[in-house]
Design a protein around this motif. Structure first.
Motif, PDB file in Angstrom:
ATOM      1  N   ASN A 148     -25.633 -50.735 -79.333  1.00  0.00           N
ATOM      2  CA  ASN A 148     -25.716 -51.545 -77.416  1.00  0.00           C
ATOM      3  C   ASN A 148     -25.020 -50.884 -76.253  1.00  0.00           C
ATOM      4  O   ASN A 148     -24.171 -50.993 -76.965  1.00  0.00           O
ATOM      5  N   LYS A 154     -23.288 -53.088 -74.292  1.00  0.00           N
ATOM      6  CA  LYS A 154     -21.618 -54.303 -74.707  1.00  0.00           C
ATOM      7  C   LYS A 154     -21.018 -53.252 -76.042  1.00  0.00           C
ATOM      8  O   LYS A 154     -19.412 -53.230 -75.280  1.00  0.00           O
ATOM      9  N   VAL A 175     -28.835 -56.379 -75.351  1.00  0.00           N
ATOM     10  CA  VAL A 175     -27.592 -57.285 -74.993  1.00  0.00           C
ATOM     11  C   VAL A 175     -27.386 -56.297 -72.998  1.00  0.00           C
ATOM     12  O   VAL A 175     -27.342 -57.453 -72.657  1.00  0.00           O
TER      13      VAL A 175
END
Length: 132
Positions: free
Chosen positions: A41, A43, A66
Motif C-alpha cells: 500500500n 504507506k 491504508v
C-alpha cells in the motif's frame, strides 16, 4: 548468464495490493533484468523512502487500503522525491487525473504490456547513464 549493461540494474518499487497484478508485474520486471521491491500500500511505499531506500522507477496502483497510490505520490514528491520516475497504474481511467494531479510522470492503464514497461525502463536507464 546475461551480460551486465553499463551501470547497475534499474531498481523498481511495485506498490500493489492485488497479488496477481503484483506477480505479473514482478515477472515482467525480472524478465527485463530489473531489481524489484514490493510494497502492499502507499504507506509501506512511503516508509521505504523514509528509510532512505532509493528507486529509479515506482509503479503505483491507484486503489489500495491504508493509503491510495495518488496520496502516496503526493507525499513522495513533497518529501523531495523528485528524481524518481513515478508511474500510476490502474484499470480505472479516472486514475489518470488523480495520478498526474498528484505528480506522477506517467499513467498506464492495466493490464500493462511488456513493451510499455520495457520502453519506460529504457528511458529511466538512459537518464541514469547520462546523469550518473
Amino acid at each position: 548468464m546475461a551480460s551486465k549493461n553499463q551501470g547497475s540494474a534499474p531498481r523498481a518499487l511495485v506498490v500493489e495490493d492485488i497479488k496477481v497484478d503484483c506477480v505479473i508485474l514482478l515477472r515482467m520486471l525480472h524478465k527485463l533484468n530489473c531489481e524489484a521491491t514490493v510494497a502492499h500500500n502507499g504507506k509501506e511505499a512511503i516508509d521505504l523512502f523514509l528509510e532512505g531506500k532509493t528507486f529509479d522507477i515506482v509503479f503505483f496502483d491507484k486503489d489500495m487500503p491504508v493509503m491510495t497510490g495518488s496520496e502516496a505520490v503526493t507525499k513522495i514528491r513533497a518529501m523531495g522525491g523528485t528524481e524518481v520516475k513515478i508511474v500510476g497504474v490502474s484499470a480505472d481511467f479516472g486514475g489518470m487525473e488523480a495520478f498526474i494531479g498528484a505528480g506522477a510522470n506517467v499513467f498506464v492503464p492495466k493490464p500493462m504490456k511488456l513493451e510499455t514497461l520495457d520502453s519506460m525502463l529504457q528511458e529511466v536507464l538512459g537518464k541514469k547513464n547520462i546523469s550518473g
